[in-house]
Scaffold this active site. Structure first.
Site, PDB file in Angstrom:
ATOM      1  N   TRP A   5     -16.021  -8.327  29.869  1.00 15.81           N
ATOM      2  CA  TRP A   5     -15.091  -9.301  29.292  1.00 15.81           C
ATOM      3  C   TRP A   5     -15.520  -9.776  27.903  1.00 15.81           C
ATOM      4  CZ3 TRP A   5     -16.473 -12.131  34.292  1.00 15.81           C
ATOM      5  CH2 TRP A   5     -17.697 -12.784  34.175  1.00 15.81           C
ATOM      6  N   GLU A   6     -14.743 -10.707  27.360  1.00 22.22           N
ATOM      7  CA  GLU A   6     -14.945 -11.252  25.993  1.00 22.22           C
ATOM      8  C   GLU A   6     -15.018 -10.097  24.984  1.00 22.22           C
ATOM      9  OE1 GLU A   6     -15.238 -14.647  25.319  1.00 22.22           O
ATOM     10  OE2 GLU A   6     -15.655 -15.469  27.310  1.00 22.22           O
TER      11      GLU A   6
END
Ligand SMILES: Cc1cc2nc3c(=O)[nH]c(=O)nc-3n(C[C@H](O)[C@H](O)[C@H](O)COP(=O)(O)OP(=O)(O)OC[C@H]3O[C@@H](n4cnc5c(N)ncnc54)[C@H](O)[C@@H]3O)c2cc1C
Length: 589
Positions: A398-399
């Site tokens: 993620w991110e």
């Protein structure tokens, strides 16, 4: 103050970087407050934290809010703590150390679940939402990902159509994998106005037309809420658009940048904890009549884990300080705190991506070796290494996945070079001549880092050399040569990690207690030796892909010469490093 990415093309002195040895009383106080919260409220609840329990999550968020732990990045005038970025990183690192699944709940809320309004909201938005987000009475979520738009987030299918009376946007679509969705109050939702203009909306979760899918059955971070959010004719007031129609990408990018930096800090904190557990176990566990920490192969693991933690820690606080200084730079003084922070995050986009990749991959290395040190017990549910191993894995996804972040690093630097904001070409001219004349470093002095500082210079020059060769060869087409750009990014990451470690250690050597630097000096020597070997392989791989014939032969000779390291006995150094950590029973410098 160095501009973003400029550490590659400029010399940096130890005085220019902030190190953990310089934490102030205030930093130590905030660090202790989080530690107490984590120990008292999270570690003590053990398994409970690792199961979905909306009431418990809310209760803990309120307690964290009361202590000011949710509002480091919220201005004081909206009930926030408005702390410096070093404190903000400390909060993340300490939560990472023992917060288990709750760390993700907190990270998501304080990062992408708050920053869109904190950085880009109007005064009305801020007055309405920030005090609640600061206290934990409101829980924030971030809706970017969709079933068909993950890394390719701008391919979002969620639409926003203006209502006939012009008062609402009507949202339709599905957002996938939304953290904190199950008990969240607000979701910053990206949708396309007229199917074209990517826009960020503040959507209240109790709006009519919003429904949630079932909680995802995840591999790890099982105590966090993750579900799809479905929007069916959801009316969102036009005043809930943040930063204007078509500006969603700016909000997503900046919120994610801060998230990337914080993820790096959390991962290093979490890895420190797993490291401590593994080191202590290695002292207790007896096989063949001795503690397993007596075995060379276990010592080697402990040393390598400790070295990564030292490098990661050095990078976090150096980056935090850069962000902080840019926020308060005179050229930004006319802007409000939100805009200043956004400008700073944009400037240090490369450093934030470096932190994301280095932190998550160091964590995965450390937790994996922790499982190995625990042996079979490390694979059994309830073991701290087993939990750390499962919980660490999504951080690389993620991110912005680590692949996306690898693309970001090199493409940002070459794009800045094309715009004249990063002087790659003249730097290349300068380093080409120097590299041709450079000599191999052949002598190492045990008590100082002179040899390592020289090798760092070579590593920097080589990275600029390879980057510009690839840039000239492929021009804008470099983005299609991902194997090359990803490898160059790895060279950039290696330079930042070596430089942060060396400069910190030199600062310690010049400090009041130079003996504190004994182990860091040894760690830097091992780090530089192993990094130079990797540098040689990475530079070679890229050059072979970019050139041929005599030029290639000449350049490969340069690589061989400047990456050769003096004969340092890294086995002895690692033994000393591991002996230190085994004695301490945890990561500490
Ligand atoms: C537990 C959890 C919580 C999450 N929370 C949130 C949240 O709160 N809000 C939110 O919006 N999202 C959230 N996400 C979603 C997350 O951000 C996405 O999973 C991530 O962006 C990757 O998208 P994807 O899963 O569709 O994978 P894809 O984009 O399909 O990627 C699959 C693989 O292909 C690679 N890849 C994709 N594009 C490229 C490229 N151009 N070049 C090279 N490689 C590429 C990726 O790196 C990855 O390895 C969460 C995910 C998880 C697992």
């Amino acid at each position: 103050m160095l501009n973003g990415g400029h550490f590659l093309i400029q010399s940096v002195t130890p005085e220019q970087i902030f190190t953990p040895e310089e934490f102030t009383k205030e930093h130590n106080a905030i660090s202790k407050a989080v530690k107490d919260f984590v120990t008292g409220e999270l570690v003590s609840r053990g398994e409970e934290i690792e199961k979905i329990n909306y009431e418990l999550s809310r209760e803990l968020m309120l307690k964290a809010g009361e202590l000011g732990l949710l509002s480091a990045d919220i201005p004081e005038e909206f009930d926030g703590m408005e702390l410096d970025k070093i404190s903000s990183a400390l909060i993340s690192e300490r939560f990472g150390e023992g917060g288990g699944s709750f760390t993700l709940t907190e990270l998501n809320h304080t990062g992408i679940g708050t920053l869109p309004v904190a950085l880009f909201g109007t005064d009305e938005h801020k007055k309405k939402y920030l005090p609640g987000l600061a206290s934990g009475e409101l829980i924030g979520a971030f809706g970017l990902t969709e079933p068909e738009a993950g890394s390719d987030a701008l391919n979002a299918k969620t639409t926003a159509e203006l209502s006939e009376d012009g008062k609402y946007y009507v949202l339709n679509g599905t957002k996938a994998f939304i953290t904190n969705a199950g008990f969240g109050d607000l979701i910053f939702t990206m949708a396309k106005v007229d199917g074209k203009y990517f826009t960020c909306f503040i959507v209240e979760m109790d709006s009519e037309g919003i429904s949630l899918d079932e909680e995802e059955d995840k591999m790890g971070v099982k105590g966090t809420s993750t579900c799809s959010v479905i929007f069916k004719d959801v009316n969102v007031p036009v005043e809930n658009v943040i930063a204007g129609v078509g500006k969603g990408h700016v909000i997503a990018l900046n919120a994610l940048n801060m998230g990337r930096f914080k993820v790096g800090a959390i991962c290093i904190g979490n890895a420190k904890n797993a490291f401590g557990e593994a080191v202590r176990y290695s002292k207790q566990r007896v096989q063949f009549g001795v503690s397993i920490c007596e075995f060379g192969l276990i010592k080697e693991k402990i040393a390598d884990m400790g070295i990564l933690l030292f490098a990661g820690e050095s990078m976090i606080y150096r980056t935090a300080d850069l962000l902080q200084k840019k926020i308060y730079a005179p050229e930004n003084s006319q802007d409000d705190i939100g805009l200043r922070t956004a400008k700073s995050l944009e400037e240090y986009l490369v450093e934030c991506s470096i932190m994301k990749i280095f932190g998550t991959e160091a964590q995965d290395f450390v937790v994996d070796e922790a499982v190995q040190i625990f042996g079979g017990y490390g694979y059994i549910h309830g073991n701290p290494a087993e939990l750390a191993y499962r919980n660490s894995r999504p951080n690389r996804i993620w991110e912005g996945s680590n692949e996306i972040n690898r693309i970001v690093i090199t493409s940002t630097l070459t794009k800045r070079a094309d715009k004249g904001a990063f002087d790659l070409a003249s730097s290349f001219n300068d380093v080409s001549g120097k590299l041709e004349k450079a000599e191999s470093v052949t002598t190492d002095m045990p008590d100082n880092l002179d040899a390592q500082a020289k090798m760092l210079e070579s590593a920097k020059m080589l990275t600029v050399f390879v980057m510009e060769k690839a840039h000239v060869k492929h021009g804008k087409g470099l983005k299609n040569e991902q194997e090359v750009t990803g490898t160059i990014s790895d060279m950039v990451i290696a330079v930042y990690s070596i430089e942060s470690s060396i400069l910190r250690t030199i600062k310690m050597l010049k400090g009041k207690k130079p003996s504190k630097a004994d182990i860091p000096v040894k760690m830097c020597k091992v780090l530089v030796n192993s990094s130079m070997e990797k540098m040689a392989g990475m530079a070679k791989k890229c050059l072979i892909a970019c050139e041929e014939g005599e030029q290639l032969t000449k350049d490969l000779n340069i690589v061989k010469k400047v990456t050769s390291a003096p004969a340092v006995n890294t086995i002895d150094l690692r033994r000393d490093i591991s002996a230190y950590f085994i004695r301490k029973g945890r990561y500490t410098i």
